[in-house]
Write a protein that holds these residues in place. Structure first.
Motif, PDB file in Angstrom:
ATOM      1  N   SER A  13       1.629   6.507  -0.957  1.00 46.20           N
ATOM      2  CA  SER A  13       0.929   5.439  -1.682  1.00 46.20           C
ATOM      3  C   SER A  13       1.687   4.387  -1.102  1.00 46.20           C
ATOM      4  O   SER A  13       0.516   2.973  -1.235  1.00 46.20           O
ATOM      5  CB  SER A  13       0.262   6.230  -3.309  1.00 46.20           C
ATOM      6  N   ALA A  14       2.126   4.303  -1.769  1.00 41.59           N
ATOM      7  CA  ALA A  14       3.161   3.039  -1.843  1.00 41.59           C
ATOM      8  C   ALA A  14       3.001   2.286  -0.535  1.00 41.59           C
ATOM      9  O   ALA A  14       2.803   1.266  -0.655  1.00 41.59           O
ATOM     10  CB  ALA A  14       4.204   2.731  -2.336  1.00 41.59           C
ATOM     11  N   THR A  16       1.094   2.900   1.725  1.00 39.75           N
ATOM     12  CA  THR A  16      -0.494   2.990   2.109  1.00 39.75           C
ATOM     13  C   THR A  16      -0.766   1.579   1.489  1.00 39.75           C
ATOM     14  O   THR A  16      -0.904   0.391   2.376  1.00 39.75           O
ATOM     15  CB  THR A  16      -1.283   3.421   1.483  1.00 39.75           C
ATOM     16  N   LEU A  17       0.114   0.977   0.445  1.00 38.86           N
ATOM     17  CA  LEU A  17      -0.539  -0.192  -0.584  1.00 38.86           C
ATOM     18  C   LEU A  17       0.771  -1.216   0.861  1.00 38.86           C
ATOM     19  O   LEU A  17      -0.258  -2.220   0.483  1.00 38.86           O
ATOM     20  CB  LEU A  17      -0.240   0.031  -1.698  1.00 38.86           C
ATOM     21  N   LEU A  20      -1.939  -2.040   3.593  1.00 41.70           N
ATOM     22  CA  LEU A  20      -2.460  -3.000   3.248  1.00 41.70           C
ATOM     23  C   LEU A  20      -2.514  -4.487   2.882  1.00 41.70           C
ATOM     24  O   LEU A  20      -3.402  -4.960   3.346  1.00 41.70           O
ATOM     25  CB  LEU A  20      -3.715  -2.024   2.322  1.00 41.70           C
ATOM     26  N   VAL A  21      -1.406  -4.606   2.450  1.00 42.86           N
ATOM     27  CA  VAL A  21      -1.134  -5.676   1.594  1.00 42.86           C
ATOM     28  C   VAL A  21      -0.267  -6.694   3.028  1.00 42.86           C
ATOM     29  O   VAL A  21      -0.837  -8.114   3.432  1.00 42.86           O
ATOM     30  CB  VAL A  21       0.217  -5.836   1.079  1.00 42.86           C
ATOM     31  N   THR A  93       3.726  -0.578   8.754  1.00 48.05           N
ATOM     32  CA  THR A  93       5.126  -0.615   7.536  1.00 48.05           C
ATOM     33  C   THR A  93       6.217  -0.340   8.528  1.00 48.05           C
ATOM     34  O   THR A  93       6.166  -0.830   9.703  1.00 48.05           O
ATOM     35  CB  THR A  93       4.543   0.334   7.069  1.00 48.05           C
TER      36      THR A  93
END
Length: 297
Positions: A13-14, A16-17, A20-21, A93
């Motif tokens: 989840s981190a 993925t964030l 997106l950021v 990433t």
């Protein structure tokens, strides 16, 4: 076990964030230039370009799936394609680590370890580089001022002869075991993967042709420019989406035949559409996988 699964979920989840950021930051950083470029592009050409980007995702996913099937023969073809598309956002990433995390999660029931997925990546990347080099021959010719026929015919013949010889011998003629250990598939599936990836680069590259035909550059040159610049993106896959590296290579090639302003506009729009395509592909694959994601996790 529960704590380990929870920790992995938090990490994914981190990541993925982070992706997106990072994507949001890219669009925010180039907001003004993108708005200016969009005002100069016909909406029909822009829509056509976006369509080619989305169509180009499919053969790339199929190439990855075919090599995955050799390692994990029990995975259905449709699922393999969807898993690849679902992991598309992971390339944004550092090192594309999120892509591997997503693939591992969705294929865990088939015992897909990180080493196995890395082997599939290596095989796909090598095939993609060879395909990009072949499709990018017109761009290379323009870059070095060599007639495309003088450069292209020997290169294509040498590639066909090399793959043909390897297929006839049913193994790679030089250190076959070492090649297999790092993820290079057998000659026949490797040749098939190269052909599929050539189709992927061609279809995706057509987005640049749709965007840039008004500049006076030929479609063949624009498609080959995109394809050849993709090699830089693969080599520097450690960077998030290889942004900056592939775009710089594309800008340098486009500048051979286009005005600097047009080359910059096309390189920037190309990157924006590729990112948008990866996001759309990820979302569509997630919806298509649906409840089956939870079944396998």
């Amino acid at each position: 076990m529960l704590n380990a699964r929870l920790a992995l979920t938090v990490v994914r989840s981190a990541l993925t964030l982070v992706a997106l950021v990072w994507i949001a930051a890219f669009f925010n950083q180039h907001r003004e230039k993108l708005v200016l470029a969009l005002t100069e592009i016909d909406p029909g050409a822009l829509g056509s370009a976006m369509l080619w980007v989305l169509v180009g995702l499919l053969p790339g996913a199929l190439a990855w799936q075919r090599l995955l099937a050799r390692e994990l023969p029990g995975v259905p073809a449709a699922r393999g394609v969807l898993v690849y598309l679902r992991s598309g956002i992971g390339k944004y990433t550092p090192g594309g680590v999120l892509a591997f995390a997503i693939q591992h999660r969705l294929l865990r029931a088939e015992n897909a370890g990180s080493i196995l997925l890395l082997r599939v990546f290596v095989g796909t990347a090598l095939a993609a580089c060879l395909a990009a080099a072949l499709i990018g021959l017109p761009a290379v010719s323009a870059l070095f001022g060599i007639n495309v026929w003088v450069l292209g015919v020997p290169a294509v013949l040498a590639t066909v002869a090399g793959l043909g010889l390897a297929c006839r011998m049913r193994r790679w003629p030089v250190v076959p075991r070492s090649l297999e250990r790092i993820g290079v598939p057998a000659p026949v599936p490797f040749a098939a993967t190269v052909a599929i990836m050539a189709g992927a680069w061609t279809l995706t590259g057509l987005h640049l042709a749709a965007l840039g035909l008004h500049t006076g550059a030929g479609a063949v040159f624009l498609v080959s420019a995109y394809s050849f610049s993709a090699i830089a993106g693969i080599v520097f896959a450690v960077l998030p989406g290889a942004v900056g590296i592939r775009d710089g290579a594309l800008l340098a090639i486009l500048s051979l035949q286009l005005a600097p302003a047009d080359a910059l506009m096309l390189a920037l729009l190309s990157r924006a559409l590729i990112i948008a395509g990866d996001v759309i592909g990820t979302g569509a694959a997630a919806l298509a996988l649906g409840r089956r994601i939870n079944v396998h996790t």
